[in-house]
Design an enzyme around this catalytic site. Structure first.
Site, PDB file in Angstrom:
ATOM      1  CE  LYS A  97      72.989  19.110 -36.528  1.00 18.67           C
ATOM      2  NZ  LYS A  97      72.316  19.274 -37.820  1.00 18.67           N
ATOM      3  N   PRO A  98      72.180  23.667 -35.987  1.00 20.52           N
ATOM      4  CG  PRO A  98      72.641  25.324 -37.583  1.00 20.52           C
ATOM      5  CD  PRO A  98      73.267  24.521 -36.475  1.00 20.52           C
ATOM      6  CB  SER A  99      67.758  21.593 -39.615  1.00 19.43           C
ATOM      7  OG  SER A  99      67.582  20.879 -40.822  1.00 19.43           O
TER       8      SER A  99
ATOM      9  CD  GLU B  16      59.705  19.985 -26.037  1.00 22.99           C
ATOM     10  OE1 GLU B  16      58.607  19.584 -26.478  1.00 22.99           O
ATOM     11  OE2 GLU B  16      59.858  20.373 -24.871  1.00 22.99           O
TER      12      GLU B  16
ATOM     13  N   PRO C 290      65.440  21.331 -35.378  1.00 23.40           N
ATOM     14  CG  PRO C 290      63.099  21.029 -35.202  1.00 23.40           C
ATOM     15  CD  PRO C 290      64.313  21.532 -34.437  1.00 23.40           C
TER      16      PRO C 290
ATOM     17  CD  GLU D  76      55.856  13.926 -36.602  1.00 23.97           C
ATOM     18  OE1 GLU D  76      56.983  13.489 -36.868  1.00 23.97           O
ATOM     19  OE2 GLU D  76      55.653  14.827 -35.772  1.00 23.97           O
TER      20      GLU D  76
HETATM   21  P1  NAD Z   1      65.298  15.223 -37.312  1.00 24.83           P
HETATM   22  O1  NAD Z   1      65.107  14.388 -36.092  1.00 24.83           O
HETATM   23  O2  NAD Z   1      65.617  14.548 -38.582  1.00 24.83           O
HETATM   24  O3  NAD Z   1      66.475  16.285 -37.083  1.00 24.83           O
HETATM   25  C1  NAD Z   1      66.466  17.208 -36.022  1.00 24.83           C
HETATM   26  C2  NAD Z   1      67.891  17.692 -35.779  1.00 24.83           C
HETATM   27  O4  NAD Z   1      68.675  16.595 -35.311  1.00 24.83           O
HETATM   28  C3  NAD Z   1      68.612  18.209 -37.024  1.00 24.83           C
HETATM   29  O5  NAD Z   1      69.433  19.284 -36.667  1.00 24.83           O
HETATM   30  C4  NAD Z   1      69.455  17.014 -37.428  1.00 24.83           C
HETATM   31  O6  NAD Z   1      70.587  17.343 -38.190  1.00 24.83           O
HETATM   32  C5  NAD Z   1      69.856  16.475 -36.076  1.00 24.83           C
HETATM   33  N1  NAD Z   1      70.266  15.064 -36.082  1.00 24.83           N
HETATM   34  C6  NAD Z   1      69.980  14.103 -37.004  1.00 24.83           C
HETATM   35  N2  NAD Z   1      70.574  12.950 -36.663  1.00 24.83           N
HETATM   36  C7  NAD Z   1      71.235  13.165 -35.497  1.00 24.83           C
HETATM   37  C8  NAD Z   1      72.032  12.351 -34.661  1.00 24.83           C
HETATM   38  N3  NAD Z   1      72.256  11.068 -34.937  1.00 24.83           N
HETATM   39  N4  NAD Z   1      72.575  12.903 -33.546  1.00 24.83           N
HETATM   40  C9  NAD Z   1      72.351  14.195 -33.233  1.00 24.83           C
HETATM   41  N5  NAD Z   1      71.611  15.026 -34.023  1.00 24.83           N
HETATM   42  C10 NAD Z   1      71.052  14.510 -35.132  1.00 24.83           C
HETATM   43  O7  NAD Z   1      63.969  16.112 -37.435  1.00 24.83           O
HETATM   44  P2  NAD Z   1      63.559  17.140 -38.593  1.00 24.83           P
HETATM   45  O8  NAD Z   1      63.145  16.381 -39.804  1.00 24.83           O
HETATM   46  O9  NAD Z   1      64.587  18.189 -38.712  1.00 24.83           O
HETATM   47  O10 NAD Z   1      62.261  17.825 -37.921  1.00 24.83           O
HETATM   48  C11 NAD Z   1      60.996  17.287 -37.985  1.00 24.83           C
HETATM   49  C12 NAD Z   1      60.663  16.523 -36.725  1.00 24.83           C
HETATM   50  O11 NAD Z   1      60.777  17.385 -35.598  1.00 24.83           O
HETATM   51  C13 NAD Z   1      59.246  16.004 -36.679  1.00 24.83           C
HETATM   52  O12 NAD Z   1      59.228  14.683 -36.202  1.00 24.83           O
HETATM   53  C14 NAD Z   1      58.552  16.923 -35.706  1.00 24.83           C
HETATM   54  O13 NAD Z   1      57.437  16.389 -35.053  1.00 24.83           O
HETATM   55  C15 NAD Z   1      59.638  17.225 -34.755  1.00 24.83           C
HETATM   56  N6  NAD Z   1      59.351  18.474 -34.050  1.00 24.83           N
HETATM   57  C16 NAD Z   1      58.978  18.421 -32.740  1.00 24.83           C
HETATM   58  C17 NAD Z   1      58.644  19.592 -32.065  1.00 24.83           C
HETATM   59  C18 NAD Z   1      58.259  19.590 -30.619  1.00 24.83           C
HETATM   60  O14 NAD Z   1      58.317  20.640 -29.996  1.00 24.83           O
HETATM   61  N7  NAD Z   1      57.874  18.478 -30.040  1.00 24.83           N
HETATM   62  C19 NAD Z   1      58.698  20.806 -32.747  1.00 24.83           C
HETATM   63  C20 NAD Z   1      59.060  20.816 -34.090  1.00 24.83           C
HETATM   64  C21 NAD Z   1      59.401  19.641 -34.729  1.00 24.83           C
END
Ligand code: NAD
Length: 482
Positions: free
Chosen positions: A168-170, A242, A143, A375
């Site tokens: 695969k970075p954000s 995570e 993320p 959240e």
């Molecule tokens: P997100 O779930 O939107 O995206 C995370 C990653 O997944 C990104 O790289 C995104 O491009 C990718 N992704 C999106 N759709 C996908 C799909 N269909 N298939 C595969 N990959 C896909 O999350 P975000 O907005 O980037 O980050 C915030 C979230 O991350 C919050 O919910 C936060 O709680 C969580 N987070 C959890 C931890 C932990 O250690 N538990 C740590 C940091 C953040």
């Protein structure tokens, strides 16, 4: 992108703009990767796997120490880029990049310590042992909120264990990941580390569904975690998830109020509240509730919003407007249901650019509100009083998530009850959000599967094989005929 040791645009014909959330200006662009790019990266990672797996652990350790050293040599540059891309203030990014460097060093050493164990045989002529073996290609899907730290917590142990990786970075924060690979991974054999930029459905899903990717290491939201699990589950892949959190903090009546106020503000507002382990619910003993909320309002209202690059900034912008709007909506719903904003909660009138939101303190909340259940991921501190400690524990556990949980007290009995009864992956007493390289990090309940950091964090990237060896190989009495 970085595929098979080379920077490339791959098959991508479009790009994704990377925006500075403090100024809303475009910093740069990255390729909008395609399924073909994801597949090319998997092919490169698969091709390099056997050699990397067979390399002596000492060689892999030296290579990973070199990654750490090269990142250190570019520390300030990376911190600045990360601040422009992600928004949090320099001191927070300084710490994030330090964590990345130390994580590579830590796993370089841990991986050469052991790769299994010898176990007692059932017969004196037999030899039994357990081998820890790397899986193959690991997809690291990361993320935006701690893009480098959360990458290092996957990439370092995965590589140290002998796997190869496709990252695969954000799409919001790909630049700092590409920078790290550019400055620190050039000495690794081609294909061992690959980066494919792009959107989740276009690049992430092809990685998740690829038959040659046995491990998916994902940090992100619960919804996307569920989507990934639904795709990877039927393929029997190893899932490391995570996910989100709704972390509580309990303030006991014995604690020094100034310490508790400062701890709560830090834990809730670090990275503008955009931390998976942000404190998002604060339960305060009723005997000190009034005093605590007054002091907290005073403390929070003095924090300075600003561009993370500027000295004196306490809180940077949120990453994008849509995340800010989600926070505003949760707060507005709570207010409609009777909650009261004691300070903040507005977009600052004097800042017309950037996704800023004033940190807020809110009372009059309860668990019927989304603000206390889902959240929030923003700079909001909701406060709720409790009468006795059993009630506090009940409130803490009344949540679908179980990532972290904090307690502020010097009462050992309360501490024991808290760590025994609270269902969360990390318990922090008097020092919220402090991680430890050797301490496993991860969630219970809907916060995920698996752990990062510590021995547990590298064991995620090994599969175990039991070898049973009968050295004499004589005929066995218990074989046929009966
Ligand atoms: P997100 O779930 O939107 O995206 C995370 C990653 O997944 C990104 O790289 C995104 O491009 C990718 N992704 C999106 N759709 C996908 C799909 N269909 N298939 C595969 N990959 C896909 O999350 P975000 O907005 O980037 O980050 C915030 C979230 O991350 C919050 O919910 C936060 O709680 C969580 N987070 C959890 C931890 C932990 O250690 N538990 C740590 C940091 C953040």
């Amino acid at each position: 992108m970085f595929i098979n040791g080379k920077f490339t645009d791959g098959k991508s014909t479009e790009s994704i703009p990377v925006i500075n959330p403090a100024t809303e200006e475009m910093l740069d662009e990255v390729p909008r990767g395609t399924k073909a790019d994801a597949h090319a990266a998997v092919a490169a990672a698969s091709a390099s796997f056997l050699d990397w797996k067979r390399a002596p652990a000492n060689e892999r350790a030296a290579a990973l120490h070199q990654v750490a050293a090269k990142i250190r040599a570019h520390h300030d540059e990376i911190v600045e880029l990360l601040t422009k891309e992600e928004g949090k203030p320099i001191p927070e990014n300084d710490e994030e990049v330090w964590w990345v460097e130390e994580t590579f060093d830590y796993y370089a050493e841990l991986a050469r310590h052991e790769t299994g164990r010898v176990i007692p045989p059932g017969d004196p002529d037999q030899f039994n042992f357990v081998r820890k073996e790397p899986y193959g290609v690991v997809a690291c899907i990361v993320p935006w909120n701690f893009p480098l730290l959360l990458l290092a917590w996957k990439m370092a142990p995965a590589l140290a264990a002998g796997n190869t990786v496709v990252i695969k970075p954000s799409e919001l924060t790909s630049l700092s990941t590409l920078k790290i690979v550019e400055v620190a991974c050039g000495h690794l054999p081609p294909g061992v580390v690959n980066v494919v930029t792009g959107y989740g459905p276009e690049v992430g899903e092809p990685l998740v569904e690829h038959p040659d990717v046995p491990v998916i290491a994902f940090t992100g939201s619960l919804d996307i975690g569920k989507r990934i699990a639904s795709l990877a589950g039927p393929m029997m892949k190893k899932l490391h998830l995570e996910l989100g959190g709704k972390d509580p903090m309990v303030i006991a009546p014995d604690i020094d109020l100034n310490v508790a106020v400062s701890a709560a503000a830090y834990a809730a507002l670090l990275n503008a509240g955009q931390v998976c382990t942000s404190t998002e619910r604060v339960y305060v003993h009723e005997s000190i509730f009034g005093q605590f909320s007054e002091k907290l309002v005073d403390f929070v209202s003095k924090l300075r919003l600003g561009n993370g690059l500027e000295e004196g900034t306490d809180i940077g912008p949120m990453i994008r407007n849509k995340f800010r709007e989600k926070v505003e909506l949760q707060v507005a719903e709570a207010v409609n249901a009777g909650a009261k904003i004691l300070t903040g909660g507005k977009r600052p009138a004097n800042m017309t650019r950037g996704f800023f939101l004033e940190p807020s303190v809110i009372t009059g909340v309860d668990h019927s509100m989304r603000l206390m259940r889902e959240e929030t991921f923003g700079p909001v501190i909701p406060l709720m009083p409790y009468k006795d400690f059993d009630e506090a524990i009940h409130l803490v556990n009344d949540c679908q998530y179980g990532l972290g949980a904090s307690l502020m007290t010097h009462d050992a009995k309360l501490v024991k009850q808290y760590f025994e009864q609270v269902k969360a992956g990390t318990i922090w007493i008097n020092d919220p959000l402090t991680d430890n390289f050797a301490g496993p990090f991860g969630g219970m309940k809907m916060s995920g599967l698996g752990r990062e950091l510590g021995q547990e964090g590298i064991d995620e990237y090994y599969e175990v094989k039991h070898v049973h060896w009968d050295i004499e190989g004589k005929l066995k009495e218990f074989w046929y005929p009966y």
